[in-house]
Design a protein around this motif. Structure first.
Motif, mmCIF file in Angstrom:
data_model
loop_
_atom_site.group_PDB
_atom_site.id
_atom_site.type_symbol
_atom_site.label_atom_id
_atom_site.label_comp_id
_atom_site.label_asym_id
_atom_site.label_seq_id
_atom_site.Cartn_x
_atom_site.Cartn_y
_atom_site.Cartn_z
ATOM 1 N N UNK A 88 -12.214 -8.000 12.136
ATOM 2 C CA UNK A 88 -11.750 -6.635 12.377
ATOM 3 C C UNK A 88 -10.656 -6.248 11.389
ATOM 4 N N UNK A 89 -9.739 -7.168 11.123
ATOM 5 C CA UNK A 89 -8.658 -6.882 10.172
ATOM 6 C C UNK A 89 -9.240 -6.620 8.789
ATOM 7 N N UNK A 90 -10.198 -7.423 8.395
ATOM 8 C CA UNK A 90 -10.815 -7.220 7.086
ATOM 9 C C UNK A 90 -11.526 -5.864 7.019
ATOM 10 N N UNK A 91 -12.206 -5.530 8.110
ATOM 11 C CA UNK A 91 -12.895 -4.239 8.155
ATOM 12 C C UNK A 91 -11.897 -3.091 8.079
ATOM 13 N N UNK A 92 -10.810 -3.188 8.807
ATOM 14 C CA UNK A 92 -9.781 -2.148 8.754
ATOM 15 C C UNK A 92 -9.154 -2.063 7.364
ATOM 16 N N UNK A 93 -8.930 -3.188 6.729
ATOM 17 C CA UNK A 93 -8.370 -3.170 5.375
ATOM 18 C C UNK A 93 -9.305 -2.462 4.409
ATOM 19 N N UNK A 94 -10.590 -2.747 4.514
ATOM 20 C CA UNK A 94 -11.554 -2.078 3.636
ATOM 21 C C UNK A 94 -11.594 -0.582 3.913
ATOM 22 N N UNK A 95 -11.550 -0.231 5.192
ATOM 23 C CA UNK A 95 -11.560 1.185 5.567
ATOM 24 C C UNK A 95 -10.306 1.888 5.081
ATOM 25 N N UNK A 96 -9.173 1.221 5.177
ATOM 26 C CA UNK A 96 -7.920 1.813 4.680
ATOM 27 C C UNK A 96 -7.962 2.004 3.172
ATOM 28 N N UNK A 97 -8.479 1.031 2.493
ATOM 29 C CA UNK A 97 -8.582 1.147 1.035
ATOM 30 C C UNK A 97 -9.489 2.318 0.665
ATOM 31 N N UNK A 98 -10.607 2.428 1.354
ATOM 32 C CA UNK A 98 -11.533 3.528 1.100
ATOM 33 C C UNK A 98 -10.869 4.866 1.408
ATOM 34 N N UNK A 99 -10.139 4.917 2.514
ATOM 35 C CA UNK A 99 -9.484 6.168 2.912
ATOM 36 C C UNK A 99 -8.406 6.547 1.917
ATOM 37 N N UNK A 100 -7.657 5.577 1.430
ATOM 38 C CA UNK A 100 -6.608 5.855 0.436
ATOM 39 C C UNK A 100 -7.220 6.387 -0.850
ATOM 40 N N UNK A 101 -8.318 5.784 -1.237
ATOM 41 C CA UNK A 101 -8.957 6.214 -2.484
ATOM 42 C C UNK A 101 -9.512 7.638 -2.366
ATOM 43 N N UNK A 102 -9.975 8.033 -1.199
ATOM 44 C CA UNK A 102 -10.613 9.332 -1.037
ATOM 45 C C UNK A 102 -9.678 10.426 -0.556
ATOM 46 N N UNK A 103 -8.501 10.099 -0.139
ATOM 47 C CA UNK A 103 -7.587 11.114 0.403
ATOM 48 C C UNK A 103 -6.491 11.415 -0.599
ATOM 49 N N UNK A 104 -6.227 12.695 -0.769
ATOM 50 C CA UNK A 104 -5.147 13.093 -1.657
ATOM 51 C C UNK A 104 -3.813 13.123 -0.926
ATOM 52 N N UNK A 105 -3.851 13.498 0.308
ATOM 53 C CA UNK A 105 -2.625 13.555 1.100
ATOM 54 C C UNK A 105 -2.817 12.685 2.332
ATOM 55 N N UNK A 106 -1.719 12.344 2.922
ATOM 56 C CA UNK A 106 -1.797 11.531 4.140
ATOM 57 C C UNK A 106 -2.363 12.393 5.254
ATOM 58 N N UNK A 107 -3.325 11.836 5.931
ATOM 59 C CA UNK A 107 -3.947 12.570 7.033
ATOM 60 C C UNK A 107 -3.726 11.796 8.324
ATOM 61 N N UNK A 108 -4.110 12.422 9.388
ATOM 62 C CA UNK A 108 -3.974 11.776 10.686
ATOM 63 C C UNK A 108 -4.882 10.557 10.797
ATOM 64 N N UNK A 110 -5.692 8.338 8.477
ATOM 65 C CA UNK A 110 -5.108 7.150 7.863
ATOM 66 C C UNK A 110 -3.963 6.611 8.716
ATOM 67 N N UNK A 111 -3.208 7.504 9.343
ATOM 68 C CA UNK A 111 -2.135 7.055 10.239
ATOM 69 C C UNK A 111 -2.711 6.292 11.420
ATOM 70 N N UNK A 112 -3.835 6.769 11.947
ATOM 71 C CA UNK A 112 -4.487 6.079 13.051
ATOM 72 C C UNK A 112 -4.964 4.702 12.617
ATOM 73 N N UNK A 113 -5.493 4.637 11.408
ATOM 74 C CA UNK A 113 -5.968 3.344 10.917
ATOM 75 C C UNK A 113 -4.816 2.366 10.732
ATOM 76 N N UNK A 114 -3.712 2.843 10.221
ATOM 77 C CA UNK A 114 -2.546 1.966 10.076
ATOM 78 C C UNK A 114 -2.063 1.485 11.447
ATOM 79 N N UNK A 115 -2.058 2.360 12.423
ATOM 80 C CA UNK A 115 -1.645 1.999 13.774
ATOM 81 C C UNK A 115 -2.589 0.957 14.367
ATOM 82 N N UNK A 116 -3.898 1.187 14.182
ATOM 83 C CA UNK A 116 -4.877 0.225 14.687
ATOM 84 C C UNK A 116 -4.727 -1.120 13.983
ATOM 85 N N UNK A 117 -4.501 -1.081 12.695
ATOM 86 C CA UNK A 117 -4.319 -2.321 11.942
ATOM 87 C C UNK A 117 -3.091 -3.084 12.437
#
Length: 135
Positions: A88-108, A110-117
């Motif tokens: 699960x941690x690896x999956x969340x890390x990959x998802x966070x990396x993908x979200x960071x690459x695709x998002x220009x600004x911080x969104x809700x 990514x904050x949720x993903x960081x909280x879940x991680x």
């Protein structure tokens, strides 16, 4: 006739050798009986002690086997759970990396993903502590 209180000089002769010998044999017999009883008691208690020790050894081994089986079962369950959490941690890390690459600004999201991680990492740390306690 009146009994005489004066010694008559004739006394019944006792066979002192025979009486002394029978007393010695009587005492010897009782000494042998007591010794045999003591030896029998010693052997019996020794036998009981051996049986009790054998039973305790068997019970201890059974209890130890049960504790070992329980320990192995818990350890394997914790290991499987840690493996799942690491996935699960690896999956969340990959998802966070993908979200960071695709998002220009911080969104809700990514904050949720960081909280879940963070929550998953806390659970992983708790499980590692439990596993260390079991070891």
């Amino acid at each position: 006739m009146q009994p005489s209180t004066e010694p008559s000089g004739v006394y019944p002769r006792r066979n002192t050798a025979r009486n002394g010998s029978s007393v010695k044999w009587f005492l010897l017999f009782w000494v042998l009986v007591i010794a045999a009883g003591g030896y029998g008691t010693y052997r019996y208690t020794h036998q009981l002690k051996s049986q009790v020790l054998e039973q305790l050894t068997v019970q201890s081994q059974q209890q130890l086997a049960a504790v070992q089986a329980d320990y192995d079962r818990k350890l394997s369950a914790l290991t499987a759970e840690i493996g799942e959490l690491q996935t699960q941690v690896q999956t969340f890390n990959e998802l966070l990396t993908f979200t960071k690459d695709n998002a220009n600004t911080k969104t809700d999201n990514s904050n949720k993903l960081y909280t879940q991680l963070a929550e998953v990492r806390k659970q992983l740390d708790a499980l590692k502590k439990e596993m260390d306690l079991l070891k």
